[in-house]
Each structure stands twice: as structure tokens, then as C-alpha cells.
Design a protein around this motif. Structure first.
Motif, PDB file in Angstrom:
ATOM      1  N   TYR A  21       0.831  -1.205   0.000  1.00 43.46           N
ATOM      2  CA  TYR A  21       0.000   0.000   0.000  1.00 43.46           C
ATOM      3  C   TYR A  21       0.871   1.263   0.000  1.00 43.46           C
ATOM      4  CZ  TYR A  21      -2.886   3.799   1.722  1.00 43.46           C
ATOM      5  OH  TYR A  21      -3.495   5.020   1.880  1.00 43.46           O
ATOM      6  N   ASN A  22       1.880   1.292   0.874  1.00 42.92           N
ATOM      7  CA  ASN A  22       2.756   2.465   0.935  1.00 42.92           C
ATOM      8  C   ASN A  22       3.561   2.639  -0.344  1.00 42.92           C
ATOM      9  OD1 ASN A  22       2.254   3.701   3.480  1.00 42.92           O
ATOM     10  ND2 ASN A  22       3.202   1.935   4.448  1.00 42.92           N
ATOM     11  N   LEU A  23       3.932   1.537  -0.985  1.00 42.15           N
ATOM     12  CA  LEU A  23       4.662   1.625  -2.244  1.00 42.15           C
ATOM     13  C   LEU A  23       3.784   2.244  -3.330  1.00 42.15           C
ATOM     14  CD1 LEU A  23       7.364   0.899  -3.544  1.00 42.15           C
ATOM     15  CD2 LEU A  23       6.365  -1.285  -4.173  1.00 42.15           C
ATOM     16  N   PHE A  24       2.530   1.815  -3.417  1.00 46.85           N
ATOM     17  CA  PHE A  24       1.634   2.382  -4.419  1.00 46.85           C
ATOM     18  C   PHE A  24       1.236   3.818  -4.083  1.00 46.85           C
ATOM     19  CE2 PHE A  24       1.105  -1.987  -5.849  1.00 46.85           C
ATOM     20  CZ  PHE A  24       1.114  -1.801  -7.221  1.00 46.85           C
ATOM     21  N   LYS A  25       1.120   4.132  -2.797  1.00 46.16           N
ATOM     22  CA  LYS A  25       0.821   5.505  -2.392  1.00 46.16           C
ATOM     23  C   LYS A  25       1.971   6.433  -2.800  1.00 46.16           C
ATOM     24  CE  LYS A  25      -1.895   8.331  -0.246  1.00 46.16           C
ATOM     25  NZ  LYS A  25      -3.126   8.774  -0.841  1.00 46.16           N
ATOM     26  N   ALA A  26       3.212   5.965  -2.634  1.00 44.73           N
ATOM     27  CA  ALA A  26       4.370   6.755  -3.056  1.00 44.73           C
ATOM     28  C   ALA A  26       4.358   6.955  -4.574  1.00 44.73           C
ATOM     29  CB  ALA A  26       5.663   6.073  -2.625  1.00 44.73           C
ATOM     30  N   MET A  27       3.923   5.937  -5.296  1.00 44.61           N
ATOM     31  CA  MET A  27       3.868   6.057  -6.751  1.00 44.61           C
ATOM     32  C   MET A  27       2.838   7.106  -7.168  1.00 44.61           C
ATOM     33  SD  MET A  27       2.943   3.209  -9.636  1.00 44.61           S
ATOM     34  CE  MET A  27       1.228   3.149  -9.155  1.00 44.61           C
ATOM     35  N   THR A  28       1.674   7.122  -6.515  1.00 47.53           N
ATOM     36  CA  THR A  28       0.664   8.116  -6.890  1.00 47.53           C
ATOM     37  C   THR A  28       1.126   9.530  -6.538  1.00 47.53           C
ATOM     38  OG1 THR A  28      -0.499   7.798  -4.798  1.00 47.53           O
ATOM     39  CG2 THR A  28      -1.257   6.504  -6.668  1.00 47.53           C
ATOM     40  N   MET A  30       4.222  10.479  -6.551  1.00 43.53           N
ATOM     41  CA  MET A  30       5.261  10.795  -7.519  1.00 43.53           C
ATOM     42  C   MET A  30       4.655  11.238  -8.852  1.00 43.53           C
ATOM     43  SD  MET A  30       8.289   8.359  -8.989  1.00 43.53           S
ATOM     44  CE  MET A  30       7.162   7.257  -9.811  1.00 43.53           C
ATOM     45  N   LEU A  31       3.567  10.580  -9.259  1.00 43.65           N
ATOM     46  CA  LEU A  31       2.971  10.887 -10.556  1.00 43.65           C
ATOM     47  C   LEU A  31       2.172  12.186 -10.549  1.00 43.65           C
ATOM     48  CD1 LEU A  31       1.869   7.327 -11.687  1.00 43.65           C
ATOM     49  CD2 LEU A  31       3.843   8.648 -12.451  1.00 43.65           C
ATOM     50  N   LYS A  32       1.608  12.552  -9.403  1.00 40.51           N
ATOM     51  CA  LYS A  32       0.874  13.807  -9.292  1.00 40.51           C
ATOM     52  C   LYS A  32       1.831  14.888  -8.814  1.00 40.51           C
ATOM     53  CE  LYS A  32      -3.495  11.616  -8.160  1.00 40.51           C
ATOM     54  NZ  LYS A  32      -4.530  11.461  -7.139  1.00 40.51           N
ATOM     55  N   ASP A  33       1.671  16.059  -9.339  1.00 43.66           N
ATOM     56  CA  ASP A  33       2.551  17.156  -8.944  1.00 43.66           C
ATOM     57  C   ASP A  33       1.758  18.197  -8.167  1.00 43.66           C
ATOM     58  OD1 ASP A  33       4.911  18.541  -8.710  1.00 43.66           O
ATOM     59  OD2 ASP A  33       4.682  19.582 -10.617  1.00 43.66           O
ATOM     60  N   GLU A  34       1.323  17.811  -6.977  1.00 41.95           N
ATOM     61  CA  GLU A  34       0.560  18.734  -6.132  1.00 41.95           C
ATOM     62  C   GLU A  34       1.407  19.095  -4.913  1.00 41.95           C
ATOM     63  OE1 GLU A  34      -3.221  17.083  -5.156  1.00 41.95           O
ATOM     64  OE2 GLU A  34      -3.673  16.558  -7.221  1.00 41.95           O
ATOM     65  N   PRO A  35       1.655  20.382  -4.697  1.00 37.97           N
ATOM     66  CA  PRO A  35       2.517  20.780  -3.578  1.00 37.97           C
ATOM     67  C   PRO A  35       1.889  20.546  -2.194  1.00 37.97           C
ATOM     68  CG  PRO A  35       1.688  22.703  -4.737  1.00 37.97           C
ATOM     69  CD  PRO A  35       1.239  21.505  -5.513  1.00 37.97           C
ATOM     70  N   MET A  40       6.892  12.088  -1.094  1.00 41.80           N
ATOM     71  CA  MET A  40       7.002  10.699  -1.498  1.00 41.80           C
ATOM     72  C   MET A  40       7.906   9.939  -0.528  1.00 41.80           C
ATOM     73  SD  MET A  40       8.321   9.094  -5.096  1.00 41.80           S
ATOM     74  CE  MET A  40      10.000   9.580  -4.856  1.00 41.80           C
ATOM     75  N   SER A  41       8.908  10.609   0.012  1.00 35.43           N
ATOM     76  CA  SER A  41       9.846   9.942   0.912  1.00 35.43           C
ATOM     77  C   SER A  41       9.162   9.465   2.195  1.00 35.43           C
ATOM     78  CB  SER A  41      11.007  10.871   1.255  1.00 35.43           C
ATOM     79  OG  SER A  41      10.535  12.017   1.923  1.00 35.43           O
TER      80      SER A  41
END
Length: 74
Positions: A21-28, A30-35, A40-41
């Protein structure tokens, strides 16, 4: 003793689900650029901590004799 093996397997399974879950959350993130979103870290760090927890659970269970490794891995 059989119930403890099942309990350890359930704990490890839950930790694996949390890690994925945390891996996929980090991916989302990373793909979205919302400040306003979290770093992601943060999610990658949680994934690493979950991996460490899984290894510790396995090592402690092996050290206490709750589970035993395969005698012949081949």
C-alpha cells in the motif's frame, strides 16, 4: 503451536499488504505534482520500516522457536 504459526503468518501478511500500500501511495504521489500532498519519501520510509518489521518478526519467531526454517532449501 499451530495457532502461533498461523498468527505469525497473518501478521507477516498484514505487514506485506501495508508495505505494498505504501509503495503504491508513493507512486501516486510521484505521478501527481501537487505541492499540498505529502512527500514521497514519507511513504517510501514507511515501506522500509515495514520491511524491517517483517524481518524482525521472522528473526524473533525463529529465535524463540515459534517457526523453524526449511532444513533443505533445495
Amino acid at each position: 503451536r499451530g495457532k502461533t504459526k498461523v498468527l505469525i503468518k497473518i501478521i507477516i501478511g498484514i505487514l506485506l499488504i501495508v508495505m505494498i500500500y505504501n509503495l503504491f501511495k508513493a507512486m501516486t504521489v510521484m505521478l501527481k505534482d501537487e505541492p499540498k500532498q505529502a512527500n514521497m519519501s514519507k511513504y517510501i520510509g514507511r515501506r522500509v520500516l515495514t520491511s524491517v518489521a517483517i524481518v524482525l518478526v521472522i528473526l524473533i519467531a525463529m529465535a524463540t522457536g515459534l517457526i523453524e526454517p526449511n532444513p533443505r532449501p533445495y
